[in-house]
Design a protein around this motif. Structure first.
Motif, mmCIF file in Angstrom:
data_model
loop_
_atom_site.group_PDB
_atom_site.id
_atom_site.type_symbol
_atom_site.label_atom_id
_atom_site.label_comp_id
_atom_site.label_asym_id
_atom_site.label_seq_id
_atom_site.Cartn_x
_atom_site.Cartn_y
_atom_site.Cartn_z
ATOM 1 N N LEU A 72 -5.847 3.802 11.814
ATOM 2 C CA LEU A 72 -4.642 4.198 11.090
ATOM 3 C C LEU A 72 -3.927 5.349 11.793
ATOM 4 O O LEU A 72 -2.693 5.397 11.839
ATOM 5 C CB LEU A 72 -4.999 4.574 9.654
ATOM 6 C CG LEU A 72 -5.528 3.422 8.791
ATOM 7 C CD1 LEU A 72 -6.055 3.944 7.465
ATOM 8 C CD2 LEU A 72 -4.449 2.376 8.563
ATOM 9 N N TYR A 124 -8.611 10.004 0.574
ATOM 10 C CA TYR A 124 -8.386 8.941 1.553
ATOM 11 C C TYR A 124 -7.310 7.958 1.111
ATOM 12 O O TYR A 124 -6.453 7.556 1.909
ATOM 13 C CB TYR A 124 -9.696 8.196 1.830
ATOM 14 C CG TYR A 124 -9.519 7.023 2.777
ATOM 15 C CD1 TYR A 124 -9.334 7.230 4.145
ATOM 16 C CD2 TYR A 124 -9.515 5.709 2.307
ATOM 17 C CE1 TYR A 124 -9.157 6.174 5.011
ATOM 18 C CE2 TYR A 124 -9.341 4.643 3.170
ATOM 19 C CZ TYR A 124 -9.158 4.865 4.524
ATOM 20 O OH TYR A 124 -8.977 3.820 5.370
ATOM 21 N N ASN A 125 -7.338 7.558 -0.156
ATOM 22 C CA ASN A 125 -6.355 6.580 -0.623
ATOM 23 C C ASN A 125 -4.944 7.151 -0.576
ATOM 24 O O ASN A 125 -3.985 6.445 -0.233
ATOM 25 C CB ASN A 125 -6.696 6.113 -2.039
ATOM 26 C CG ASN A 125 -7.906 5.206 -2.072
ATOM 27 O OD1 ASN A 125 -8.211 4.526 -1.097
ATOM 28 N ND2 ASN A 125 -8.624 5.209 -3.185
ATOM 29 N N SER A 164 0.817 -1.207 0.000
ATOM 30 C CA SER A 164 0.000 0.000 0.000
ATOM 31 C C SER A 164 0.856 1.265 0.000
ATOM 32 O O SER A 164 0.372 2.340 -0.323
ATOM 33 C CB SER A 164 -0.937 0.018 1.210
ATOM 34 O OG SER A 164 -0.215 -0.043 2.410
ATOM 35 N N ASP A 206 -11.558 3.019 8.536
ATOM 36 C CA ASP A 206 -10.450 2.604 9.396
ATOM 37 C C ASP A 206 -9.592 3.781 9.842
ATOM 38 O O ASP A 206 -8.495 3.588 10.359
ATOM 39 C CB ASP A 206 -9.562 1.592 8.653
ATOM 40 C CG ASP A 206 -10.339 0.353 8.227
ATOM 41 O OD1 ASP A 206 -11.216 -0.067 8.994
ATOM 42 O OD2 ASP A 206 -10.050 -0.172 7.136
ATOM 43 N N LYS A 207 -10.080 4.983 9.643
ATOM 44 C CA LYS A 207 -9.265 6.171 9.872
ATOM 45 C C LYS A 207 -8.694 6.232 11.288
ATOM 46 O O LYS A 207 -7.499 6.482 11.481
ATOM 47 C CB LYS A 207 -10.090 7.428 9.589
ATOM 48 C CG LYS A 207 -9.304 8.716 9.772
ATOM 49 C CD LYS A 207 -10.174 9.936 9.497
ATOM 50 C CE LYS A 207 -11.157 10.198 10.620
ATOM 51 N NZ LYS A 207 -11.881 11.484 10.442
ATOM 52 N N GLN A 259 0.201 6.968 5.140
ATOM 53 C CA GLN A 259 0.250 6.299 6.440
ATOM 54 C C GLN A 259 1.107 5.040 6.381
ATOM 55 O O GLN A 259 1.884 4.745 7.300
ATOM 56 C CB GLN A 259 -1.175 5.955 6.906
ATOM 57 C CG GLN A 259 -1.282 5.543 8.357
ATOM 58 C CD GLN A 259 -1.124 4.037 8.572
ATOM 59 O OE1 GLN A 259 -0.989 3.263 7.631
ATOM 60 N NE2 GLN A 259 -1.157 3.624 9.832
ATOM 61 N N TRP A 315 -3.944 9.565 1.476
ATOM 62 C CA TRP A 315 -3.626 9.675 2.904
ATOM 63 C C TRP A 315 -3.252 8.318 3.491
ATOM 64 O O TRP A 315 -2.282 8.195 4.243
ATOM 65 C CB TRP A 315 -4.840 10.264 3.630
ATOM 66 C CG TRP A 315 -4.713 10.373 5.123
ATOM 67 C CD1 TRP A 315 -4.128 11.374 5.829
ATOM 68 C CD2 TRP A 315 -5.209 9.441 6.093
ATOM 69 N NE1 TRP A 315 -4.227 11.128 7.184
ATOM 70 C CE2 TRP A 315 -4.889 9.944 7.368
ATOM 71 C CE3 TRP A 315 -5.903 8.227 5.992
ATOM 72 C CZ2 TRP A 315 -5.224 9.275 8.539
ATOM 73 C CZ3 TRP A 315 -6.244 7.557 7.166
ATOM 74 C CH2 TRP A 315 -5.902 8.082 8.426
ATOM 75 N N ARG A 316 -3.987 7.284 3.100
ATOM 76 C CA ARG A 316 -3.684 5.944 3.611
ATOM 77 C C ARG A 316 -2.347 5.441 3.070
ATOM 78 O O ARG A 316 -1.588 4.767 3.776
ATOM 79 C CB ARG A 316 -4.804 4.973 3.236
ATOM 80 C CG ARG A 316 -4.563 3.562 3.772
ATOM 81 C CD ARG A 316 -5.771 2.668 3.643
ATOM 82 N NE ARG A 316 -5.453 1.310 4.102
ATOM 83 C CZ ARG A 316 -6.277 0.527 4.749
ATOM 84 N NH1 ARG A 316 -7.496 0.946 5.031
ATOM 85 N NH2 ARG A 316 -5.916 -0.682 5.121
ATOM 86 N N GLY A 327 -12.942 7.692 6.120
ATOM 87 C CA GLY A 327 -12.617 6.291 5.900
ATOM 88 C C GLY A 327 -12.954 5.488 7.128
ATOM 89 O O GLY A 327 -12.741 5.943 8.262
#
Length: 656
Positions: A130, A39-40, A10, A126-127, A46, A42-43, A124
Motif C-alpha cells: 500500500l 490500520y483500517n 474502501s 499488505d502495508k 490510502q 490508514w488503509r 498490516g
C-alpha cells in the motif's frame, strides 16, 4: 463483459475519520485528530490517494483539454469555449481547466504523504504494498505538475497534521524528476506483478516501471541525466526491459489494434499498464462514487445539426450519447497523418459516418422510426444521387435497454442492421450483424450504396459527381477547413460546417457503462498508460540518442498490427524526429499525451505555426511551455508575488 472490482469502496473508510475531506478542486485539504495509527483508517486514507483519477483528472474535460489542447492535433471547431487552452487566448491562472488540473494533482499529494509518513505506525500484512502504491501515485501527480506547470513545489504537506505551508518554495525541475524517479524505483521494488487483491484499479509493478519510462523521457526533454547517464538512455533501457521481458511483468500487446478498442476489452484491458477503472452501473458500489465521465460530449460532433436528414433529438440519442458540447476536433494534421487505405487506427480513432438506431429488442423504437425518405428536396440540398429518389436511409445500430437497480437503464449494442433496408424490411433482429467489436468503428471506406448512414465525412476528396454516386450526404473533410482552421460558418448551404471527425476513444456502449437517462456520461475504463507507449518511447529515445535505426522495430510492430486485411503497412523511410511525432499521433491520438510530447521536444511553437495557425498567433515561447499556476493556490499562500504565476501577468514575475 468482465466488470471491475472497484477500489473506491474502501475510500468510504476515510469518511469515518475526522479528516475534512475537501472537494478535489479545492486547494489545501485540512487534517484533524483522528487516529491514523488504526490500520483500517490508514488503509481508507490510502484509497483516497486514488480519488482524483476517477473523480477529476480522467472524469471530466478539464485535464483532457490541458493535455491535448494547444497542440498540432486538436482545436475547438465551432465556438470559443476553452479558447484559453486550445488557442492560448486569455490564458490566466483563473482559467478553469489548468486551475482544476493543478488543484486535483497538488492537493492529493498531501494524502499520499500522510500514508507514507505514518506507515511505520500501523500494522498490516499488505502495508508495504500500500505504501508502494502511494509512492507510485505521488510520483504520477508530481509528474503531472512538473510536466504542465514546471518548477512548482514538491509538497511535503501531510493531510493528517492539518499544517499548511503558506509560504511554499519552488523546487527545480531536476529536483522534481529526482523525487519522481526515486518514488517509482522504490515502489517498483515492492509492488507485485499482479495488483493487490486482484483489483486492477490498483497500480502494480508494471505501472511504476511504465511511469518511470515516461518520466525519464519527459525529463530527458529538460536535458537531465542520472549518474552521468542521459535520461534518454534511461528511458530506452526502462522501456526495453519491459518490452523484452513482457511476460515477467504481465505486459501484453494486442496483435490487432481493433481488439485494443473492442468494447468487450474495455474493462481490465490487458494492454493497460495503468487503469482508471470505471463505474459498474450494475453494482452497488456505483452509488458511492462521484464520477462525471463526460469526455464523449466534448469530443463528438452533433449530426443532429442536419436535423432534416439525421432525425434524432440530441437528448434522445441512445447510440452516440448526448453530444451537445462539441468542443474538441482534430486539426488537418491529425487527419492527414493517417493513411486510411491501410491503417485501421483511422476508424478506431475517429468516427466519420453517422447513422441512426432502432430499439426493436426492448420494444422502444421501431426499425422505421428514424427512416428518412430521400426526397427531391434532400437530393437538391445534400447532393445525393438522383437515382436514389424515393429510397430511404435506415438505422445502422440496434440498441437494447436493460433495467438496472443502481444507475437507471443500461444500453447495449445488439448489432448492426444489414444494408439494403430500403428494399427489404429488416426489422427482424435475427437479421442483425453481430460480432462487431465496437459500435462506433465504421469500416473504411463506406460503400456508396450503404443506406444506414445519413452523412459520411470523406477523407478522400470527392467531386460533386462522385458524391452523387452515394445514397448518403458526402462531405469532404478538407472542405470543413479554411487553411488549417475550421470555417465556423456555412460553405455549402447546409450545417455541415458543424461536423467533424469525432474521437471515439471515450465513448462506450455496453451493459453496465451508462447512467440511465443522463446520456452525457458513460463510465468505461480509461487507460492512463498502455504498452504501445513503451514501444514509442523506446523508438523515440533511440532517435534522440542518434541511432534511429535501432528504434525501427518498435514502430513497425505498432504499424503492422494496424494494417487492415489485404494490406500491409508501408515500409518506413529514414526515421527522424518527425517520424516519431507522426507515429505518436496515429497511435495515441487523444490519449492525454500530445502537449507533453511536444513540450519535451520543445516543438510546441514550431508545430503550431505549421498546423494550428490560430493557436500560433497567441503562443508565446517565453511563457506557454508552462500552464499557469492555479489562482486558488496563489490566493491561499502568503508569498504569492514571490512565488509567481509562471509569467501570466498576475504576479510581478514568473517565479522561476
Amino acid at each position: 463483459m468482465k466488470t471491475s472490482k472497484l477500489l473506491y469502496m474502501s475510500a468510504l473508510l476515510a469518511g469515518t475519520l475526522s479528516f475534512t475531506a475537501c472537494e478535489l478542486d479545492e486547494y489545501n485539504p485540512s487534517g484533524g485528530d483522528a487516529n491514523i495509527t488504526n490500520y483500517n483508517a490508514w488503509r481508507g486514507l490510502q484509497a483516497y490517494c486514488y480519488s482524483p483519477l476517477n473523480e477529476g483528472l480522467f472524469s471530466e474535460f478539464n485535464f483532457l483539454s490541458v493535455a491535448e489542447g494547444g497542440t498540432d492535433m486538436f482545436e475547438n471547431p465551432s465556438k470559443d469555449y476553452a479558447q484559453e487552452v486550445f488557442f492560448y487566448e486569455g490564458l490566466t491562472p483563473s482559467v478553469q481547466a489548468p486551475k482544476v488540473t493543478f488543484n486535483q494533482a497538488y492537493t492529493t499529494i498531501s494524502t499520499c504523504n500522510a500514508v507514507i509518513n505514518h506507515a511505520d505506525e500501523v500494522e498490516g500484512a499488505d502495508k508495504d504494498i500500500l505504501v508502494a502504491e502511494a509512492k507510485t501515485l505521488r510520483a504520477y501527480y508530481n509528474l503531472v505538475l512538473v510536466t504542465y506547470y514546471g518548477p512548482v513545489t514538491l509538497s511535503d504537506e501531510d493531510i493528517s497534521t492539518g499544517i499548511i505551508n503558506t509560504r511554499p518554495k519552488r523546487n527545480t525541475v531536476e529536483e522534481f524528476y529526482t523525487a519522481i524517479i526515486k518514488d517509482l524505483k522504490e515502489a517498483a521494488a515492492v509492488l507485485p506483478v499482479q495488483p493487490l487483491d486482484g483489483n486492477y484499479g490498483r497500480v502494480c509493478k508494471k505501472t511504476a516501471l511504465g511511469l518511470m519510462a515516461r518520466a525519464y523521457a519527459q525529463g530527458a526533454g529538460e536535458g537531465l541525466s542520472e549518474d552521468g547517464v542521459s535520461y534518454w538512455m534511461r528511458a530506452k533501457d526502462t522501456a526495453e526491459e519491459l518490452i523484452k521481458n513482457a511476460s515477467s511483468y504481465n505486459i501484453y500487446l494486442y496483435d490487432d489494434v481493433s481488439d485494443l478498442w473492442a468494447q468487450a476489452n474495455n474493462r481490465n484491458n490487458p494492454e493497460a499498464l495503468f487503469i482508471v477503472s470505471g463505474v459498474d452501473a450494475n453494482n452497488e458500489s456505483a452509488n458511492y462514487m462521484s464520477v462525471n465521465r463526460n469526455q464523449l460530449t466534448f469530443t463528438f460532433c452533433n449530426p443532429n445539426k442536419l436535423e432534416d436528414l439525421y432525425k434524432i433529438a440530441d437528448k434522445s440519442n441512445y447510440y452516440l450519447g448526448r453530444v451537445n458540447n462539441n468542443a474538441m476536433a482534430p486539426t488537418p494534421y491529425a487527419i492527414d497523418v493517417f493513411d486510411a487505405s491501410w491503417d485501421k487506427r483511422w476508424e478506431n480513432t475517429f468516427m466519420t459516418a453517422f447513422g441512426t438506431f432502432s430499439m426493436v429488442t426492448p420494444g422502444w423504437l421501431k426499425y422505421d422510426n428514424y427512416g428518412v425518405e430521400i426526397t427531391q428536396a434532400l437530393i437538391d440540398k445534400y447532393g445525393m444521387g438522383q437515382q436514389f429518389l424515393g429510397d430511404s436511409i435506415r438505422p445502422y445500430a440496434e440498441i437494447n435497454a436493460i433495467a438496472s437497480t443502481y444507475k437507471g437503464n443500461q444500453y447495449d449494442f445488439v448489432g448492426a442492421w444489414p444494408k439494403g433496408g430500403y428494399a427489404a424490411h429488416h426489422a427482424d433482429p435475427a437479421n442483425l450483424i453481430t460480432g462487431i467489436k465496437n459500435p462506433f468503428v465504421i469500416d473504411y471506406p463506406v460503400d456508396v450504396d450503404d443506406d444506414r448512414f445519413a452523412v459520411v465525412l470523406s477523407k478522400d476528396y470527392k467531386t460533386d459527381a462522385e458524391k452523387a454516386q452515394s445514397r448518403y450526404f458526402t462531405v469532404n473533410i478538407r472542405d470543413l477547413f479554411d487553411g488549417n482552421q475550421y470555417k465556423r460558418q456555412p460553405f455549402d448551404g447546409t450545417n455541415s460546417y458543424q461536423l467533424y471527425p469525432s474521437l471515439i476513444k471515450y465513448n462506450w456502449l455496453y451493459n453496465g457503462v451508462s447512467e440511465g437517462s443522463n446520456l452525457q456520461r458513460r463510465y468505461g475504463d480509461i487507460m492512463v498508460m498502455r504498452t504501445a507507449e513503451l514501444y514509442l518511447i523506446a523508438a523515440e529515445a533511440w532517435e534522440r540518442l542518434g541511432d534511429a535505426e535501432q528504434g525501427r522495430k518498435y514502430l513497425e510492430k505498432l504499424r503492422n498490427r494496424a494494417a487492415r486485411p489485404g494490406t500491409q503497412a508501408p515500409a518506413l523511410g529514414t526515421i527522424t524526429e518527425e517520424t516519431i511525432l507522426d507515429e505518436y499521433a496515429r497511435e495515441m491520438a487523444g490519449e492525454y499525451c500530445r502537449w507533453a510530447l511536444l513540450k519535451r521536444h520543445h516543438l510546441l511553437g514550431e508545430r503550431l505555426k505549421r498546423f494550428n495557425s490560430r493557436a500560433a498567433e497567441s503562443f508565446d515561447e517565453s511563457i506557454h511551455y508552462c500552464r499557469p499556476i492555479s489562482n486558488d493556490f496563489l490566493q491561499q499562500i502568503d508569498n504569492r508575488d514571490e512565488y509567481g504565476d509562471n509569467g501570466y501577468g498576475t504576479t510581478p514575475t514568473k517565479g522561476y
